[in-house]
Enzyme design. Structure first.
Site, PDB file in Angstrom:
ATOM      1  CE1 TYR A 176      -3.914   2.140   0.574  1.00 30.08           C
ATOM      2  CE2 TYR A 176      -2.622   3.027   2.495  1.00 30.08           C
ATOM      3  CZ  TYR A 176      -3.708   3.174   1.667  1.00 30.08           C
ATOM      4  OH  TYR A 176      -4.701   4.257   1.795  1.00 30.08           O
ATOM      5  CB  SER A 235     -14.201  -7.913   4.234  1.00 33.83           C
ATOM      6  OG  SER A 235     -14.135  -9.261   3.702  1.00 33.83           O
TER       7      SER A 235
END
Ligand code: GDD
Length: 336
Positions: free
Chosen positions: A151, A336
């Site tokens: 990320y 999710s």
């Protein structure tokens, strides 16, 4: 504040994107809202946006389509979540480079006036975040590069892509490095939730079920600065209208440990002190992180307003209401 502009918000179905659309609509802009999620899973509903799209912006043809006849673009989209998600989905997270890159190419083709990229504190060099209490991270601390795996690399690379599009093609860009944004209408369960929402949920559930303990990832001594969503939107819009094109921290000054945040949440809930069950094998991220806000104060003459205890109270109350509404149903904030 921005008025009467044709604005595209990518990631409009998500947490920060949803709040941004609301604010831009209130200011009288014409909004095109896009998100990869089907409309029924968007975190907020908007009746008065001009166009809705449920499209994947990793595909350049989709980017070309939505950037037509638009003045400003806010890229608030990426595959993300709290530590539980980003530590276990690095390849997924990195693929968000396609969103930003294809959007920039399309913005150039369609002659967009200005572009915003939502970056993250995860772009900072992890070697500077090894101690519990650290000096606030300054913008220059992103280099030499050693961001969070997956990320963080995506964010740092995409920041640079923005910079080069500005240098080579004269597209004005604005870049915020967000420091753990929290508040209502965000994920609070299901795997993508960040610590503020997760810990509010855990305290709420312990109280409802008359339990006397909660699970905490790590030893609770790790620190962060958390920023309430309304401050995030205000800082974002001010940055967008400024002349500053390098990345800027959008964060608070209140560095707290996870243990301190749990105490604040317990006070809000009025529950007795819960036993902490520390789960040392769960995702922990960096040891200590906080935002240095000198630059944002200098260039925008602005600072965060909402104290952590006040923002957490609003967040806690919203999650409590959602959990009561939800019953046994899966909600859009827990997928999710
Ligand atoms: N998510 C979560 N859930 N974290 C918990 C929990 C829990 O139940 N209990 C304790 N923690 C701890 C984590 O182990 C971590 O050390 C700390 O709380 C903060 O976790 P997160 O809020 O999930 O993530 P972060 O602050 O490390 O990073 C987040 O903010 C960045 C921006 O500052 C992420 O959302 C990143 O994607 C984002 O870029």
């Amino acid at each position: 504040m921005i008025k009467n502009k044709k604005i595209l918000v990518i990631g409009a179905g998500g947490f920060i994107g949803g709040h941004l659309v609301n604010r831009l609509l209130k200011n009288g802009n014409f909004i095109t809202a896009a998100d990869i999620k089907p409309k029924e899973y968007w975190f907020q509903d908007f009746d008065n946006v001009n166009n809705h799209y449920s499209l994947d912006m990793k595909e350049i043809e989709n980017c070309r389509k939505v950037t037509k006849n638009i003045d400003y673009v806010f890229n608030m989209a990426c595959n993300m979540g709290g530590m539980g998600f980003i530590e276990n989905n690095k390849a997924e997270c990195m693929q968000s480079v396609l969103i930003n890159t294809n959007l920039l190419i399309s913005c150039r083709e369609n002659k967009i006036e200005k572009y915003f990229f939502s970056s993250s504190a995860c772009a900072y060099n992890t070697r500077k975040q090894k101690n519990v209490f650290i000096e606030g991270l300054k913008e220059e601390d992103a280099y030499p590069a050693d961001p969070e795996d997956g990320y963080g690399w995506e964010k740092l690379f995409s920041e640079r892509m923005c910079r080069h599009f500005m240098e080579d093609y004269n597209i004005p860009v604005r870049i915020a490095r967000y420091h753990n944004i929290y508040g209502p209408y965000g994920t609070f369960d299901g795997g993508r939730e960040k610590a503020p929402a997760a810990l509010c949920r855990k305290v709420i559930k312990a109280k409802k079920n008359n339990e006397n303990k909660i699970e905490v990832w790590g030893d609770g001594k790790q620190t962060r600065t958390f920023l309430y969503i309304d401050d995030c939107i205000e800082g974002t819009l001010r940055l967008f209208e400024s002349n500053y094109s390098e990345p800027v921290n959008i964060g608070s000054d209140e560095q707290v440990s996870i243990n301190q945040m749990i105490e604040i949440i317990e006070n809000i809930s009025g529950t007795k002190k819960l036993e902490r069950v520390y789960q040392l094998d769960k995702p922990k991220g960096v040891r200590g992180r906080s935002s240095n806000n000198d630059l944002v104060k200098k260039i925008l003459n602005w600072s965060f307003k909402i104290q952590l205890k006040d923002g957490l109270k609003k967040t806690y109350n919203w999650i409590d209401t959602e959990i009561n509404k939800q019953g046994s149903n899966i909600s859009r904030f827990t997928k999710s």
